[in-house]
Design an enzyme around this catalytic site. Structure first.
Site, mmCIF file in Angstrom:
data_model
loop_
_atom_site.group_PDB
_atom_site.id
_atom_site.type_symbol
_atom_site.label_atom_id
_atom_site.label_comp_id
_atom_site.label_asym_id
_atom_site.label_seq_id
_atom_site.Cartn_x
_atom_site.Cartn_y
_atom_site.Cartn_z
ATOM 1 N N GLU A 121 0.866 -1.189 0.000
ATOM 2 C CA GLU A 121 0.000 0.000 0.000
ATOM 3 C C GLU A 121 0.895 1.230 0.000
ATOM 4 O O GLU A 121 0.810 2.092 0.876
ATOM 5 C CB GLU A 121 -0.913 -0.027 1.231
ATOM 6 C CG GLU A 121 -1.990 1.022 1.266
ATOM 7 C CD GLU A 121 -3.180 0.712 0.391
ATOM 8 O OE1 GLU A 121 -3.995 1.610 0.157
ATOM 9 O OE2 GLU A 121 -3.294 -0.438 -0.073
ATOM 10 N N ALA A 122 1.775 1.318 -0.999
ATOM 11 C CA ALA A 122 2.851 2.315 -0.983
ATOM 12 C C ALA A 122 2.389 3.732 -1.266
ATOM 13 O O ALA A 122 3.078 4.688 -0.933
ATOM 14 C CB ALA A 122 3.935 1.923 -1.988
ATOM 15 N N LYS A 123 1.222 3.876 -1.883
ATOM 16 C CA LYS A 123 0.748 5.226 -2.212
ATOM 17 C C LYS A 123 -0.428 5.587 -1.303
ATOM 18 O O LYS A 123 -1.576 5.617 -1.714
ATOM 19 C CB LYS A 123 0.345 5.301 -3.684
ATOM 20 C CG LYS A 123 1.532 5.194 -4.622
ATOM 21 C CD LYS A 123 1.143 5.456 -6.063
ATOM 22 C CE LYS A 123 2.369 5.487 -6.958
ATOM 23 N NZ LYS A 123 2.037 5.767 -8.360
ATOM 24 N N ASN A 124 -0.072 5.871 -0.072
ATOM 25 C CA ASN A 124 -1.083 6.129 0.944
ATOM 26 C C ASN A 124 -0.564 7.222 1.869
ATOM 27 O O ASN A 124 0.385 7.009 2.637
ATOM 28 C CB ASN A 124 -1.367 4.838 1.720
ATOM 29 C CG ASN A 124 -2.455 4.992 2.754
ATOM 30 O OD1 ASN A 124 -2.415 5.888 3.577
ATOM 31 N ND2 ASN A 124 -3.409 4.086 2.730
ATOM 32 N N ASP A 155 8.468 1.917 -7.827
ATOM 33 C CA ASP A 155 7.811 3.034 -8.508
ATOM 34 C C ASP A 155 8.637 4.283 -8.236
ATOM 35 O O ASP A 155 8.539 4.888 -7.164
ATOM 36 C CB ASP A 155 6.378 3.226 -8.010
ATOM 37 C CG ASP A 155 5.650 4.366 -8.724
ATOM 38 O OD1 ASP A 155 6.293 5.069 -9.535
ATOM 39 O OD2 ASP A 155 4.446 4.558 -8.479
#
Length: 335
Positions: A121-124, A155
């Protein structure tokens, strides 16, 4: 009580690894004294979200402990499950931080927990903010840059990872080697606008943009521009380091742009940058005035027609600037 990745990625899934059986909070003896608080969607909800039974059960109990302001080990465990089911829930993370302080939890263990969730959940925003607070409380950034680097390998343009990296660098003064790291990223992908932004950030917070540094960065930018003339990132970086300075004051910059144009390289970024150089010279050099006007017209009618009105405005402003200068010169001569 088992947490699974699938629960957070898909709240409608109740599957567990190795056929393990998840136990609902309503079926856990230690929660018998708590009356769950259902979500209030109003008397006539239009589009009710189809939460899984697991999700609904967890957050019904979370609302109950939140209402009671319960500061306990079981509340802390509940926030772990809730955060896994919905890592974007700010209230869960906020309440978990209250519990961490109240229960004097191990901050290193908490960072490990956050790292596990970031893996998928890296884009949180809420997740990275929580990590920042934990690192700040612990006053220890060891391993942070390596962890962020691993995240960026998946990313390279993860805005949240870059924002956290900038905070770590600035808060703990870990600037050594950062320019070299950014250079590596740019040589892997010269269109990585995040890396260009990071380069500007690092220089701005360390050496600053002295004449010597700007001269070095102009050469650096041109090296990448020659490889990919239509790469807007490098052009934007070049324009950024030259803010407040004359583009004509750096030897070789104009000649490089003219040479690229003469090689029939057609790029809106090249043409606009060269037009701005000519515009700087226009009031005292009519050949430069003609060149700038021609380039703006080419941009408006051919090369960047989607922004025709903008380039037409730039051409019109150029004429007004030169006319105003001529008028001023005439008044001076008459006096």
């Amino acid at each position: 009580y088992i947490r699974t990745m699938s629960d957070s990625v898909d709240s409608t899934s109740d599957s567990e690894p190795d056929n393990a059986q998840y136990v609902f909070f309503r079926d856990r003896p230690e929660w018998d004294d708590v009356e769950p608080v259902p979500q209030d969607d109003g008397p006539t909800p239009v589009v009710r979200i189809a939460y899984s039974d697991k999700f609904r059960d967890c957050f019904d109990y979370f609302r109950a402990i939140l209402k009671a302001n319960e500061l306990s080990e079981r509340a802390f465990e509940l926030t772990r499950v809730a955060a896994t089911l919905n890592p974007a829930n700010y209230t869960v993370w906020h309440y978990r931080r209250i519990l961490i302080k109240e229960l004097k939890k191990d901050l290193a263990e908490e960072k490990k927990f956050v790292s596990e969730i970031i893996e998928w959940e890296a884009k949180n925003y809420q997740l990275w903010y929580h990590r920042r607070i934990i690192v700040d409380w612990n006053k220890d950034a060891s391993g942070e840059l390596d962890f962020i680097e691993e995240t960026l390998e998946k990313d390279a343009k993860n805005y949240h990872a870059w924002g956290h990296r900038q905070w770590v660098l600035k808060e703990f003064k870990l600037w050594d080697g950062e320019l070299e790291y950014v250079d590596t990223l740019l040589r892997e992908d010269l269109r990585n606008n995040s890396a260009w932004n990071q380069r500007y950030f690092v220089i701005g917070n360390t050496s600053g943009f002295s004449e010597e540094v700007v001269g070095r960065e102009v050469k650096y930018s041109l090296e990448f521009i020659k490889k990919a003339p239509n790469n807007e990132s490098a052009w934007n970086y070049l324009s950024g380091v030259l803010i407040g300075r004359s583009k004509c004051s750096f030897p070789g910059l104009k000649d490089t742009c003219v040479d690229m144009r003469e090689k029939y390289i057609v790029s809106p970024h090249l043409y606009s940058f060269l037009a701005e150089i000519y515009e700087e010279e226009a009031v005292r050099n009519r050949e430069s005035y003609s060149q700038a006007h021609e380039l703006y017209n080419r941009l408006a009618t051919d090369i960047d027609a989607i922004r025709a009105k903008y380039w037409s405005y730039r051409a019109k402003r150029l004429v007004q600037k030169v006319d105003a200068f001529d008028e001023m010169e005439k008044e001076i001569e008459e006096t």
